[in-house]
Write a protein that holds these residues in place. Sequence first.
Motif, PDB file in Angstrom:
ATOM      1  N   LEU A  70     -28.343  61.178 -51.974  1.00  0.00           N
ATOM      2  CA  LEU A  70     -29.096  62.428 -51.817  1.00  0.00           C
ATOM      3  C   LEU A  70     -29.439  63.034 -53.172  1.00  0.00           C
ATOM      4  O   LEU A  70     -30.531  63.593 -53.365  1.00  0.00           O
ATOM      5  CB  LEU A  70     -28.293  63.417 -50.972  1.00  0.00           C
ATOM      6  CG  LEU A  70     -28.112  63.033 -49.487  1.00  0.00           C
ATOM      7  CD1 LEU A  70     -27.208  64.039 -48.777  1.00  0.00           C
ATOM      8  CD2 LEU A  70     -29.466  62.954 -48.785  1.00  0.00           C
ATOM      9  N   LEU A  73     -32.554  61.638 -54.860  1.00  0.00           N
ATOM     10  CA  LEU A  73     -33.889  62.070 -54.420  1.00  0.00           C
ATOM     11  C   LEU A  73     -34.541  63.006 -55.426  1.00  0.00           C
ATOM     12  O   LEU A  73     -35.763  62.991 -55.605  1.00  0.00           O
ATOM     13  CB  LEU A  73     -33.787  62.757 -53.049  1.00  0.00           C
ATOM     14  CG  LEU A  73     -33.279  61.874 -51.889  1.00  0.00           C
ATOM     15  CD1 LEU A  73     -33.116  62.716 -50.634  1.00  0.00           C
ATOM     16  CD2 LEU A  73     -34.229  60.714 -51.650  1.00  0.00           C
ATOM     17  N   PHE A 245     -29.037  60.314 -42.720  1.00  0.00           N
ATOM     18  CA  PHE A 245     -29.911  60.713 -43.831  1.00  0.00           C
ATOM     19  C   PHE A 245     -30.902  59.603 -44.194  1.00  0.00           C
ATOM     20  O   PHE A 245     -31.574  59.689 -45.219  1.00  0.00           O
ATOM     21  CB  PHE A 245     -29.070  61.056 -45.068  1.00  0.00           C
ATOM     22  CG  PHE A 245     -28.084  62.165 -44.856  1.00  0.00           C
ATOM     23  CD1 PHE A 245     -28.468  63.496 -44.948  1.00  0.00           C
ATOM     24  CD2 PHE A 245     -26.761  61.884 -44.541  1.00  0.00           C
ATOM     25  CE1 PHE A 245     -27.554  64.517 -44.758  1.00  0.00           C
ATOM     26  CE2 PHE A 245     -25.841  62.898 -44.344  1.00  0.00           C
ATOM     27  CZ  PHE A 245     -26.240  64.220 -44.448  1.00  0.00           C
ATOM     28  N   GLN A 248     -34.432  60.370 -45.236  1.00  0.00           N
ATOM     29  CA  GLN A 248     -34.558  60.995 -46.556  1.00  0.00           C
ATOM     30  C   GLN A 248     -34.286  59.981 -47.667  1.00  0.00           C
ATOM     31  O   GLN A 248     -34.979  59.930 -48.678  1.00  0.00           O
ATOM     32  CB  GLN A 248     -33.567  62.156 -46.687  1.00  0.00           C
ATOM     33  CG  GLN A 248     -33.780  63.274 -45.681  1.00  0.00           C
ATOM     34  CD  GLN A 248     -32.594  64.227 -45.654  1.00  0.00           C
ATOM     35  OE1 GLN A 248     -31.839  64.267 -44.698  1.00  0.00           O
ATOM     36  NE2 GLN A 248     -32.439  64.992 -46.724  1.00  0.00           N
TER      37      GLN A 248
END
Length: 862
Positions: A70, A73, A245, A248
């Motif tokens: 994450l 990103l 996730f 994403q």
Amino acid sequence: MSSWKSLLLRIGEKGPEYGGNADFKDHIETCSGLLRRELEHSGTDILDFLLQCAEQLPHKIPLYGTVVGLLNLENEDFARKVLENIHVNLQDALDSGDCNRIRILLRFLTAMMCSKVLQPSSLVVVYETLLSSAATTVDEEKGNPSWQACADFYITCILSCLPWGGAELVEQVPEEIDRVLVGIEAYLRIRRHVPDTGLSVFEHIDDTGKIVDEKDFLEDLWARIQDLSSNGWKLESVPRPHLPFEAQLVAGKSHDLGPISCPELARPPAVLSAIAFGKQKHEAELKYPQRIRRLNIFPASKTEDLQPMDRFVVEEYLLDVLLFLNGCRKECASYMVGLPVPFRYEYLMAETIFSQLLLLPHPPFKPMYYTLVIIDLCKALPGAFPAVVAGAVRALFDKIADLDMECRTRLILWFSHHLSNFQFIWPWEEWAYVLDLPRWAPQRVFVQEVLEREVRLSYWDKVKQSIENASALEELLPPKGGPTFKYGGEEGREKNEYALSVDLSGMVKGRQTVREIISWIEESVLPVHSFEVALSVVIQTLLDIGSKSFTHLITVLERYGQVIARICPDQDKQIMLIAEVNSYWRNSAQMTAIAIDRLMVYRLISNLAIVKWVFSAENIEQFHTSDRLWEILRNAVSKTYNRLSDLRKEISTLKKVVMSAEEAATKAEAELEASESKLTLVDGEPVMGENPGRVKRLKAHAERTKEEVVSAHESLEAKQALLARAVEENEALFLSLFKNFSTVLEEGLHDAFRDGTLQQLRQGDEMAIDLEDSSAMELDKENGRSKKSHSNEGVTGDGYNLGEKEQWCLSTLGYVKAFSRQYASEIWSHIEKIDAEVLTENAHPLFRLAVYSGLRRSLDES
């Protein structure tokens, strides 16, 4: 601790940091959100702490991998730095042979691949590098097959990563991962099968007398991976927090990983021989040990709901927690009961802990650590774990005759200590039947030794009270009395030597000097009485003065050790001295061992004297009925080995001191020369040399550093001389030990096993010298007792059916193997001489088998 550190550390736990919420998705969102805001100010600290958490809490690796995914990103640079650090650490771990770090970092890389941080093809390249190195190692022409332990470790690392990323690899790079799996299958065909000979907790042979050998650890792991693959890589024990996730994560950039290289291993010996191969194989197994040897205590029904790979994963979790939290026992127990799995695993947890406690040749940590962990787990899970532990004890007790002798000793020490933490409560009435067994029956000896150790940890009356439900077992308690002083009491006072003892006691209390006491012995005692009388009076009296406490004993030996040394200068007299100590403390195995140990520490008796005394005719009859003599022998060998180890450590430190001193001397000399070569203006005229004061200081400093170099070299040479002497003592000790074993076993083995094998002993399974785990133990559901066990096959209505000679031989052979295994490194360094003087063609085959088994030496040599 800052808030982001708390969130990283406690991610995945139901704690206050996350408001008592246990949802992984919420944890990851909360943690990654805070870290994203902190990266600008604390990026380096976050990177270091994140890597530390992943390495030391590896059961949370999928969570940490998702967090990095994450962060990737919005901050690709941070994710790239994480990978770069892992790459550097992995290469360092490969170069140094840090097995645990290699395994954990490879798992972390696999989790990073799942989170789209690492390119799957880059991970496959890492796997292929390890596979290529392993295949080369076991190649007879290009490699060095004696280092197969290293090759097997690399393959194990690859396979152990697949539960965490196999599904993603098959989905994203099916051809590449299939190529790796085909390569592993090819490797398994060319490697040598690795039997557990010498390292099995339980011993087992088949009806033909041959070793029963099933799949080794790597073959078993491969079978589990194949089962997992056929099941679609679905696994309950590995959390997959990246899946929520995924939409994403795919938007992030997947990074490449730099190449890694495996270190070059030792070259094959120039002259290929079985001994040279064995030495290198032993070295390889020390550096790349097998992490676990499964101990199947409970019936399969207790864990039948688990997939084969689920068992492996939970074992990995438990072993990692035991490894990385070994300094925090309560935290360790807390993590062990809170693993991220959706099923119960108390039985598997008990088997894993006991497998480590009984792991051969050495447990990863001191046995005390596992004792404390079990105690804390019993307190953390009071409704479940104590019953599981009790069931394990009963199952092990039922198979005690098949338990390796060293494991038997560890189990006795653990169980007595464990009971001492729970008011010595145990249903002893279940084991009261051991009184009907012969005194040499292993179950009876086990109960006897546990009670003796309990008395050491408490006091006699307390232990007697604890067995009141089976009061007949009081027969197995050690004698209650203290020391046995020849010249005390009414009987002692009637002896002629009583007056001599009183005189000596008065001289000690009057603080007369050692020289005065020696003069009294030489002038007043020896001319009138025999040496035996003089020795008895001196040793018995001094021991009696020092009997009040351990401190009293030390004080007496320190003050009057020279007296003992004067009257016992040679081995024969030292053997008589040991016999006198044993006589004085005949009611206390503990104090006998302590006194003899202290005498050896003060060099008043030699290790060779202890060996000769232990193997004396009056002692060998106790080899199979008590641990008393073996404890004394273990202490003597251990002390000798520890002296050697300490000297090696000191020499290693001194070598560093010498190098440092030489560097300092070289630097000081260079500074002096530079200072003397400079031009300086004095009264307007150029003069060679700096300020005279500075030159003088530099000269003094240079002289001082030279003196330090000389002093360091002298210290090193002195220690090396001590080491050479210690190595000679060590060689003499092991030669004496094996010669004595061979001598006492020769007659017994010839009488008990005329065909030179153990086949005649049992029709199937009852052997105490070589072999393999047995998993066919069925436990009665009501009380956890074994319905069918090897031990019980040896118990009939008339008692234990194994003869005393046979049991004596099996017990003694078991100790041969135990000593060979525990000190294998030292024995291998003297193996040529041991072969020439002990393991000759005339040595009994079973004795040779026991030594070879302990050394994990190929039986083909014999």
